[in-house]
Design an enzyme around this catalytic site. Structure first.
Site, mmCIF file in Angstrom:
data_model
loop_
_atom_site.group_PDB
_atom_site.id
_atom_site.type_symbol
_atom_site.label_atom_id
_atom_site.label_comp_id
_atom_site.label_asym_id
_atom_site.label_seq_id
_atom_site.Cartn_x
_atom_site.Cartn_y
_atom_site.Cartn_z
ATOM 1 N N TRP A 183 0.822 -1.266 -0.075
ATOM 2 C CA TRP A 183 0.016 -0.056 -0.206
ATOM 3 C C TRP A 183 1.076 1.442 -0.045
ATOM 4 C CZ3 TRP A 183 -4.463 -0.887 -1.680
ATOM 5 C CH2 TRP A 183 -5.056 -2.096 -1.317
ATOM 6 N N ASP A 238 -1.736 6.665 6.159
ATOM 7 C CA ASP A 238 -2.718 6.317 5.669
ATOM 8 C C ASP A 238 -3.755 4.685 7.135
ATOM 9 O OD1 ASP A 238 -4.708 4.124 4.521
ATOM 10 O OD2 ASP A 238 -3.035 3.457 2.600
ATOM 11 N N LYS A 293 -12.361 -1.811 6.517
ATOM 12 C CA LYS A 293 -11.508 -2.940 8.336
ATOM 13 C C LYS A 293 -11.991 -2.666 9.132
ATOM 14 C CE LYS A 293 -8.168 -3.175 3.889
ATOM 15 N NZ LYS A 293 -7.952 -2.198 3.049
HETATM 16 C C1 LIG Z 1 -7.433 -2.053 2.644
HETATM 17 C C2 LIG Z 1 -5.976 -0.815 2.019
HETATM 18 C C3 LIG Z 1 -6.184 -0.001 1.451
HETATM 19 C C4 LIG Z 1 -6.910 0.288 0.213
HETATM 20 O O1 LIG Z 1 -8.547 0.524 0.518
HETATM 21 P P1 LIG Z 1 -9.361 0.790 -0.098
HETATM 22 O O2 LIG Z 1 -10.481 1.289 0.320
HETATM 23 O O3 LIG Z 1 -10.085 -0.349 -1.367
HETATM 24 O O4 LIG Z 1 -9.382 1.995 -1.619
HETATM 25 C C5 LIG Z 1 -4.747 1.043 1.509
HETATM 26 N N1 LIG Z 1 -3.926 1.354 2.230
HETATM 27 C C6 LIG Z 1 -4.094 0.016 3.295
HETATM 28 C C7 LIG Z 1 -3.733 0.542 4.238
HETATM 29 C C8 LIG Z 1 -4.912 -0.695 3.133
HETATM 30 O O5 LIG Z 1 -5.421 -2.230 4.503
#
Ligand SMILES: *Cc1c(COP(=O)(O)O)cnc(C)c1O
Length: 365
Positions: A106, A176, A200
């Site tokens: 990511w 993030d 999540k």
């Molecule tokens: C799942 C995830 C993403 C992607 O998220 P989307 O909402 O599908 O764009 C980005 N960064 C991390 C750390 C993730 O776990």
């Protein structure tokens, strides 16, 4: 109310488990929300009833984190993936450069997106070590005057997690937190901005939470399409256009549930216990199971491990599936096994997985 329902041992990486009580509450309110004769999905996003849902979710998130009052909470769309572009679009001005700490897939995606839009550099990377660990603070090379430093607080695919965030001085810290938001106490004051896809730890997919400090917002360039401007969403309380009302409603229910659990500290304690059960099974297996992450970088959310051969992994995953476990396959890019034990995964599911792992080892060791 306490009717017995079948619930899988859901270790999905995202979208992932939601608290049963939240689903039941949504079910109860589905066709007639608070005497309106409508579902939340059918309410106008300009109605007082919906605005309450919206504002309560914002207030609850602030309360749970004990956030300083000035921070803004936004509900956007496009997932965390759109944030990969929105952050540099708004904050990476010409003549400036932004640092990215590379700790997994990511971070790579975030870096690559920013790289299309401006000047970026890697402040540190553990790629050479298969992203088994989070770099130490002393390894970070933060260039003075950077537009921001970007970190991925929890690496969903490799199963590593920052325990302490770096001191960045004058450089704004952007994180993030998609896969560990609300899982442990975090000093929000350290961050200029935090973003997270909801699917999540916060609710269903469809909404992305952004937490941003107003003084950082002031640095944003205005030369960006309207829908991609944070300041527009702030000015309009995330109601510039139609927000994902049902996802925000669900997120509000999850936050209410988190509060009833005793808040973030209590949730963090439970997450320690849950991940501990599975890590113990790995550590006490004498090498039968091998954790991917180095111990001091281990994630409490995504527990990644391998067995001695791919053949044995296949057998493990197949038997786990028959035993009712869902989502234990590692990410398609790395293989192996991964158990995602997000907030809503009950302790009993982790106990069951631990027991299954011990039993599988006994039969195959
Ligand atoms: C799942 C995830 C993403 C992607 O998220 P989307 O909402 O599908 O764009 C980005 N960064 C991390 C750390 C993730 O776990």
């Amino acid at each position: 109310m306490t009717k017995q329902v079948y619930r899988a041992y859901n270790f999905n990486a995202g979208p992932s488990a939601l608290p049963l009580s939240v689903l039941q509450k949504a079910q109860e309110e589905l066709v007639d929300f608070k005497g309106s004769g409508m579902s939340v999905m059918e309410l106008s996003h300009r109605s007082a009833l919906y605005e309450d849902v919206h504002n309560q979710a914002i207030a609850l998130l602030k309360e749970l984190y004990g956030m300083p009052e000035e921070y803004e909470v936004l509900f956007l769309q496009g997932g965390a993936s759109l944030q990969f572009a929105m952050v540099p679009l708004n904050f990476l001005a010409e003549g400036q450069s932004a640092g990215y700490v590379m700790t997994g897939s990511w971070s790579e995606k975030a870096y690559e997106e920013a790289n299309k839009l401006g000047q970026v550099y890697q402040a540190a990377s553990t790629k050479e070590e298969s992203y088994r660990r989070i770099p130490a603070p002393s390894e970070l090379q933060i260039q003075p005057g950077s537009a921001y430093l970007h970190v991925t607080s929890n690496n969903t695919i490799f199963g590593t997690q920052w325990s302490d965030f770096p001191e960045t001085g004058d450089v704004p810290l952007v994180a993030d937190m998609s896969s560990d938001i609300l899982s442990k106490p975090v000093d929000v004051k350290k961050f200029a901005m935090i973003y997270a896809g909801a699917q999540k730890n916060l609710g269903p997919s469809g909404v992305t939470v952004v937490i941003v400090r107003p003084d950082f917002l002031e640095r944003a360039t205005q030369n960006v399409p309207t829908m991609l401007r944070y300041d527009i969403h702030v000015k309009n309380n995330s109601l510039y256009n139609t927000p994902p009302t049902f996802s925000i409603y669900m997120l509000g229910l999850v936050l209410q549930w988190a509060k009833e659990q005793g808040g973030i500290t209590a949730i963090a304690r439970r997450n320690q216990e849950k991940a501990g059960l599975i890590y113990d099974a790995i550590d006490q297996s004498g090498g039968f199971y091998k954790g991917h992450a180095e111990k001091d970088s281990r994630s409490l959310m995504n527990i990644t491990f391998r067995l001695q051969s791919e053949e044995l992994e296949k057998k493990f995953l197949a038997e786990a599936k028959s035993a009712g476990f869902v989502g234990l396959n590692g990410h398609r890019s790395v293989g192996g096994c991964r158990a995602s034990a997000y907030n809503a995964v009950p302790v009993e599911a982790c106990q069951a997985l631990r027991d299954f792992m011990l039993e599988f080892q006994k039969n195959n060791g």
